[in-house]
Design a protein around this motif. Structure first.
Motif, PDB file in Angstrom:
ATOM      1  N   SER A 120      -3.294   3.256   7.262  1.00  0.00           N
ATOM      2  CA  SER A 120      -3.337   2.254   8.330  1.00  0.00           C
ATOM      3  C   SER A 120      -4.700   1.552   8.378  1.00  0.00           C
ATOM      4  O   SER A 120      -4.772   0.362   8.652  1.00  0.00           O
ATOM      5  N   VAL A 121      -5.767   2.281   8.041  1.00  0.00           N
ATOM      6  CA  VAL A 121      -7.098   1.620   7.993  1.00  0.00           C
ATOM      7  C   VAL A 121      -7.102   0.547   6.902  1.00  0.00           C
ATOM      8  O   VAL A 121      -7.505  -0.601   7.116  1.00  0.00           O
ATOM      9  N   VAL A 122      -6.611   0.931   5.745  1.00  0.00           N
ATOM     10  CA  VAL A 122      -6.607  -0.027   4.616  1.00  0.00           C
ATOM     11  C   VAL A 122      -5.748  -1.235   4.964  1.00  0.00           C
ATOM     12  O   VAL A 122      -6.115  -2.394   4.723  1.00  0.00           O
ATOM     13  N   CYS A 123      -4.565  -0.969   5.556  1.00  0.00           N
ATOM     14  CA  CYS A 123      -3.653  -2.071   5.886  1.00  0.00           C
ATOM     15  C   CYS A 123      -4.310  -3.035   6.875  1.00  0.00           C
ATOM     16  O   CYS A 123      -4.195  -4.255   6.726  1.00  0.00           O
TER      17      CYS A 123
ATOM     18  N   THR B 225      11.393  -6.260  -2.974  1.00  0.00           N
ATOM     19  CA  THR B 225      10.566  -7.468  -2.830  1.00  0.00           C
ATOM     20  C   THR B 225       9.445  -7.478  -3.864  1.00  0.00           C
ATOM     21  O   THR B 225       8.989  -6.430  -4.318  1.00  0.00           O
ATOM     22  N   ASP B 226       9.021  -8.697  -4.184  1.00  0.00           N
ATOM     23  CA  ASP B 226       7.927  -8.841  -5.147  1.00  0.00           C
ATOM     24  C   ASP B 226       6.594  -8.916  -4.434  1.00  0.00           C
ATOM     25  O   ASP B 226       6.485  -9.554  -3.396  1.00  0.00           O
ATOM     26  N   VAL B 227       5.608  -8.242  -4.989  1.00  0.00           N
ATOM     27  CA  VAL B 227       4.245  -8.385  -4.458  1.00  0.00           C
ATOM     28  C   VAL B 227       3.316  -8.679  -5.621  1.00  0.00           C
ATOM     29  O   VAL B 227       3.643  -8.412  -6.776  1.00  0.00           O
ATOM     30  N   ASP B 228       2.153  -9.256  -5.299  1.00  0.00           N
ATOM     31  CA  ASP B 228       1.186  -9.530  -6.358  1.00  0.00           C
ATOM     32  C   ASP B 228       0.562  -8.227  -6.851  1.00  0.00           C
ATOM     33  O   ASP B 228       0.408  -8.026  -8.045  1.00  0.00           O
ATOM     34  N   VAL B 229       0.173  -7.360  -5.880  1.00  0.00           N
ATOM     35  CA  VAL B 229      -0.549  -6.147  -6.251  1.00  0.00           C
ATOM     36  C   VAL B 229       0.004  -4.924  -5.520  1.00  0.00           C
ATOM     37  O   VAL B 229       0.420  -5.019  -4.364  1.00  0.00           O
ATOM     38  N   VAL B 230      -0.010  -3.781  -6.206  1.00  0.00           N
ATOM     39  CA  VAL B 230       0.345  -2.499  -5.567  1.00  0.00           C
ATOM     40  C   VAL B 230      -0.928  -1.666  -5.494  1.00  0.00           C
ATOM     41  O   VAL B 230      -1.623  -1.499  -6.504  1.00  0.00           O
ATOM     42  N   LEU B 231      -1.232  -1.181  -4.294  1.00  0.00           N
ATOM     43  CA  LEU B 231      -2.388  -0.299  -4.115  1.00  0.00           C
ATOM     44  C   LEU B 231      -1.806   1.107  -4.005  1.00  0.00           C
ATOM     45  O   LEU B 231      -1.077   1.410  -3.052  1.00  0.00           O
ATOM     46  N   LEU B 232      -2.134   1.963  -4.969  1.00  0.00           N
ATOM     47  CA  LEU B 232      -1.349   3.178  -5.140  1.00  0.00           C
ATOM     48  C   LEU B 232      -2.207   4.434  -5.112  1.00  0.00           C
ATOM     49  O   LEU B 232      -3.214   4.531  -5.821  1.00  0.00           O
ATOM     50  N   ASP B 233      -1.766   5.380  -4.317  1.00  0.00           N
ATOM     51  CA  ASP B 233      -2.424   6.690  -4.275  1.00  0.00           C
ATOM     52  C   ASP B 233      -1.902   7.523  -5.454  1.00  0.00           C
ATOM     53  O   ASP B 233      -0.780   7.326  -5.914  1.00  0.00           O
ATOM     54  N   VAL B 234      -2.725   8.450  -5.953  1.00  0.00           N
ATOM     55  CA  VAL B 234      -2.279   9.239  -7.106  1.00  0.00           C
ATOM     56  C   VAL B 234      -1.542  10.495  -6.661  1.00  0.00           C
ATOM     57  O   VAL B 234      -0.424  10.753  -7.093  1.00  0.00           O
TER      58      VAL B 234
ATOM     59  N   VAL C 125       0.859  -1.188   0.000  1.00  0.00           N
ATOM     60  CA  VAL C 125       0.000   0.000   0.000  1.00  0.00           C
ATOM     61  C   VAL C 125       0.894   1.235   0.000  1.00  0.00           C
ATOM     62  O   VAL C 125       1.674   1.433   0.931  1.00  0.00           O
ATOM     63  N   ILE C 126       0.784   2.057  -1.061  1.00  0.00           N
ATOM     64  CA  ILE C 126       1.602   3.282  -1.124  1.00  0.00           C
ATOM     65  C   ILE C 126       0.660   4.484  -1.030  1.00  0.00           C
ATOM     66  O   ILE C 126      -0.136   4.736  -1.944  1.00  0.00           O
TER      67      ILE C 126
END
Ligand code: ADP
Length: 510
Positions: free
Chosen positions: A23-26, A52-61, A14-15
């Motif tokens: 922290s809520v999302v995490c 490190t490799d992750v399946d998905v990145v959750l990214l803020d714009v 989560v970025i």
């Protein structure tokens, strides 16, 4: 055994620079059994993705240091292949189009409802894994679909390059003489190909930077290569080959996810190579069995007529008085000799291919050598011959079979010397410890290293159709092995060949 390590727990990074939201999302995701990591800004996010490799990145714009678009660009440049889900409080058409262009999986509007978040992330994880599986599926289809077994090294190398986005790749295989040579390579500079030859069992990885010892046989290529994956393809009991893929200096290095992909691909390549080997061996056995049946039939068909041709010719030759019919008698004698030779050759072939053996007897190896020299006298005409036959050369065996070995070796030497300047050949026998050794040598063209492990294979020949069957050396080696001995070769291209026969010396003369 090559193992794949496809992690079962889905991972997400989560970025977002908004600490509370992050922290809520995490928490939400950890609760849903995600392996969660977080970054409080764009730059930190990119750094984490590189590690490190992750399946998905959750990214803020909108972030102060690097914005979402810049994070995506930097991550892709570093070879990150994770799926990206973008979150924004102001989803406009413009942002949506940009995200689409950048290959983003989905766009979520902040604040994100937990249900929608989990559903989207679930699909993104599925796609991330599916893409990897698809790449492997395509790779497997290419490798197992190779039509011609001879093309397999090329297919493996090209597929590995595509699947791993490499700049060069090579497949090395054992050459049968204790070394590994490149079976196929793509993108490697020619001087590296030429210089690459490894002793089996030697260390494989090179890298000044990694602090590893430089390895004999491999040109130091660290100025050109940034990262390497080297995979030994091993079965339970032997090394089938070594697969190597490299990325150049100017490119991003391989990552852990690439290593996983490479390990699965390597096990597929191993399987395909083993299949080809199995088919080849089956064909060999099948062909030998067929040749045996053919020889038996041929022997039967030839022996009966040959027997009466021989007895009639004997009768004719005896009846013709040598004074009055000299020429006619001479012709009959020659015809008789020819017929006897036909019968002998066919019988020999039958015995050899059907594996018939005479009980072993005490044999002077020199006798077998002399027999072969007599038989090849005509082929050896014009060749300067040096024979040095030592004493104490008694072995236990079948003289005819051993004669056959030297016959094959001398015929090969004569054929190798045909049309060459100053042709020389020789036979040497000697007693060495508890072995008897014979060397048949010539100063012919020699045998290229890549062929040296194959010349003993049945049906391997470099001679034109009709000149060679490719069976001489394989049968010779088999005969010697049945006698507890061995046949090996030493050859320098352009300088000639030495075939070395070793046999256990007979116990009675030890
Ligand atoms: P064939 O002679 O029928 O080809 P062999 O099994 O006897 O079958 O030999 C296999 C191959 O080994 C040959 O085709 C040739 O390429 C190579 N070879 C064998 N002996 C020699 C030699 N003395 N010099 C060079 N090449 C050789």
């Amino acid at each position: 055994m090559i193992q794949s390590r496809m992690p079962a727990t889905p991972s997400v990074l989560v970025i977002d620079d908004d600490d509370d939201f992050r922290s809520v999302v995490c928490d939400e995701l950890a609760h849903a059994r995600y392996d969660v990591s977080e970054a409080a800004g764009g730059r930190e996010g990119v750094r984490r993705l590189e590690q490190t490799d992750v399946d998905v990145v959750l990214l803020d714009v909108q972030m102060p240091d690097l914005n979402g678009r810049e994070v995506i660009r930097a991550a892709r440049n570093s070879g990150v292949r994770s799926e990206v889900v973008v979150m924004t409080a102001y989803p406009q058409l413009e942002t949506a189009v940009e995200c689409l262009r950048a290959g983003v999986f989905d766009l979520l509007e902040k604040p994100v409802a937990p249900k929608a978040l989990l559903a989207t992330l679930g699909h993104a994880v599925d796609r991330s894994r599916l893409q990897r599986t698809t790449a492997l599926y395509h790779a497997a289809a290419a490798v197992f679909g190779a039509r011609n077994p001879e093309d397999l090294p090329q297919v493996i190398v090209e597929t590995a390059m595509r699947a791993l986005d490499a700049d060069d790749a090579s497949l090395m295989v054992p050459d049968g003489a204790g070394s590994l040579t490149i079976a196929y390579s793509k993108g490697l500079p020619p001087e590296v190909c030429r210089a690459t030859r490894l002793q089996v069992g030697a260390a494989l990885l090179v890298g000044r930077r990694a602090g590893l010892p430089r390895c004999a046989g491999v040109r130091d290529d660290s100025a050109r290569v940034r990262s390497s994956i080297v995979f030994p393809l091993v079965t339970a009991d032997h090394l089938v080959g070594v697969l190597n893929v490299n990325r150049a200096q100017a490119r991003k290095p391989f990552r852990e996810a690439d290593l996983e992909l490479a390990s699965i691909f390597a096990s597929q390549a191993l399987l395909a190579l083993e299949n080809v080997d199995l088919v080849r061996r089956l064909l060999h056995t099948e062909r030998l069995a067929f040749a045996g049946r053919l020889a038996a039939e041929l022997s039967h068909e030839v022996n009966n007529p040959a027997a009466f041709v021989i007895s009639n010719l004997e009768y004719i030759a005896e009846s013709l008085s040598s004074q009055r019919n000299h020429e006619l008698r001479q012709s009959a004698v020659e015809a008789l000799e020819g017929a006897r030779r036909i019968a002998r050759v066919v019988q020999d072939m039958n015995r050899l291919l059907r594996g018939e053996e005479r009980p072993p007897a005490l044999v002077d190896l020199n006798g077998a050598v002399r027999f072969a020299l007599r038989m090849t006298a005509r082929q050896l005409e014009g060749i300067s011959l040096q024979s040095s036959l030592g004493t104490n050369g008694m072995v236990m065996g079948d003289e005819a079979r051993l004669g056959q070995v030297f016959l094959n070796l001398l015929v090969n030497a004569a054929q190798a010397l045909a049309g060459r300047p100053n042709p020389r050949a020789g036979v040497l026998t000697e007693r060495v410890g508890d072995q008897v050794r014979a060397i048949v040598w010539d100063n012919g063209p020699g045998i290229p290293r890549r062929d040296q492990g194959r010349i003993f294979d049945a049906f391997f020949t470099t001679k034109p159709v009709g000149m060679g069957s490719g069976l001489g050396l394989s049968i010779s080696r088999e005969i010697l092995q049945r006698h507890g001995g061995e046949l090996s070769v030493e050859s320098d291209e352009g300088r000639g060949s030495r075939f070395i026969v070793t046999l256990p010396a007979a116990a009675s003369v030890n």
